[in-house]
Scaffold this active site. Sequence first.
Site, short mmCIF file in Angstrom:
data_model
loop_
_atom_site.label_atom_id
_atom_site.label_comp_id
_atom_site.label_asym_id
_atom_site.label_seq_id
_atom_site.Cartn_x
_atom_site.Cartn_y
_atom_site.Cartn_z
N ASP A 193 0.84 -1.19 0.00
CA ASP A 193 0.00 0.00 0.00
C ASP A 193 0.88 1.24 0.00
O ASP A 193 2.04 1.22 0.46
CB ASP A 193 -0.97 0.00 1.18
CG ASP A 193 -0.26 0.01 2.54
OD1 ASP A 193 0.73 -0.72 2.70
OD2 ASP A 193 -0.71 0.75 3.43
N GLU A 216 -0.28 -0.61 5.92
CA GLU A 216 0.84 -0.08 6.69
C GLU A 216 0.82 1.44 6.73
O GLU A 216 1.19 2.04 7.73
CB GLU A 216 2.17 -0.57 6.10
CG GLU A 216 3.37 -0.41 7.02
CD GLU A 216 4.03 0.96 6.98
OE1 GLU A 216 4.83 1.28 7.87
OE2 GLU A 216 3.74 1.74 6.03
#
Length: 381
Positions: free
Chosen positions: A75, A140
């Site tokens: 991500d 994250e």
Amino acid sequence: MPLTDPIPVAQDLIRCPSVTPADHGALDVVQRFLESLGFQCSRLVFGPDEWRVDNLFAMKGGGASPHFMYCGHTDVVPPGDPAHWTDDPFSGVVRDGWLYGRGSNDMKGGVASFLAGLKDYIAAHPDHPGTISVLITGDEEARSVDGVARVMPWLAERDLVPDMALVGEPSSARNVGDVIRIGRRGSLTARITVQGKQGHSAMPSRADNPVHRLMAALTPLLAAPLDQGTEFFPPSTLQITGFDVGNTAANVIPATARAMLNIRFNDLHTRAGLIERLNAALTAAGCRYEMQADSNADPFLTEPGPFVDALVRAIRRTTGEEPELNAGGGTSDARFIRAFCPVAEFGDIGATGHQVDERAGVENLRTLSRVYTAILEECLA
């Protein structure tokens, strides 16, 4: 150059616009690569429908020791206005020795380098001992609730906890291999509201200025450092990250004043001790106040030992660098692993993550790939 070039893999990942929590095919790229190497892959989905998080856990070796796990994330943060970028943020353009795109530095380039290094390791050691696993999360960069924090207990329930874990966050400073992070500082955020009495600025004796009281509380906290640091930790820091009174009139003493603080603290402190210190400062300044304090990370340290020594040997023999061991920087997914096994962080030079025209050096990623191959050789020896 490594036998397997990480750059095409990194480009494939960058071209997936996987802004948290969306995946847009990024984990599919990783899964196809790992399945081609004989890994068994599990997709783990956590979170509510409006914040669905995809995670990938892949394993080769059945769980036998030594078990080495690589952890990373696909991500990325939003790119902002694409017009500010030289190229499309998700184009993965290579120009003048640099790979451009959101996530190239943090940390799709690192994930690609590990995949390439892993492929080269398996080609050279088809009957390698132990177990290799890969944990890639899509959570994250934002909440960090439904990613590694959920997967590690899932692994523990199945007796699949690794013996050691390496998080591939960009840790290097000037050259690939010059820093290994063996811990991280904790993080505490405090939101403080001080009540006063509104009044005319020409008649302060009839008012109670909450700005002055809040400043009186904060000034001694800023006047001296919280500490001088320790062997591996840098000094703790307190930063005022917000200050507001909601006042547009120059001749009115406001009724309330608000401040937001963030403290990055080493192992000389605890969150409870820091909250007590804030309360003491506010009380000493005569504040009538409310405080909300939240902490999403405590400091931790992986003491130098066999695992860290193996990382140092691999870096030294591949790059010639003598890595510094420190516990600086912000927070990472390593904080969710530290309770289960020794964990360290090693990756690319952390120079352009989250910036416009984010980029990674092509040769740096290739060097990183070679180091990752050497790390596997050292840790699975």
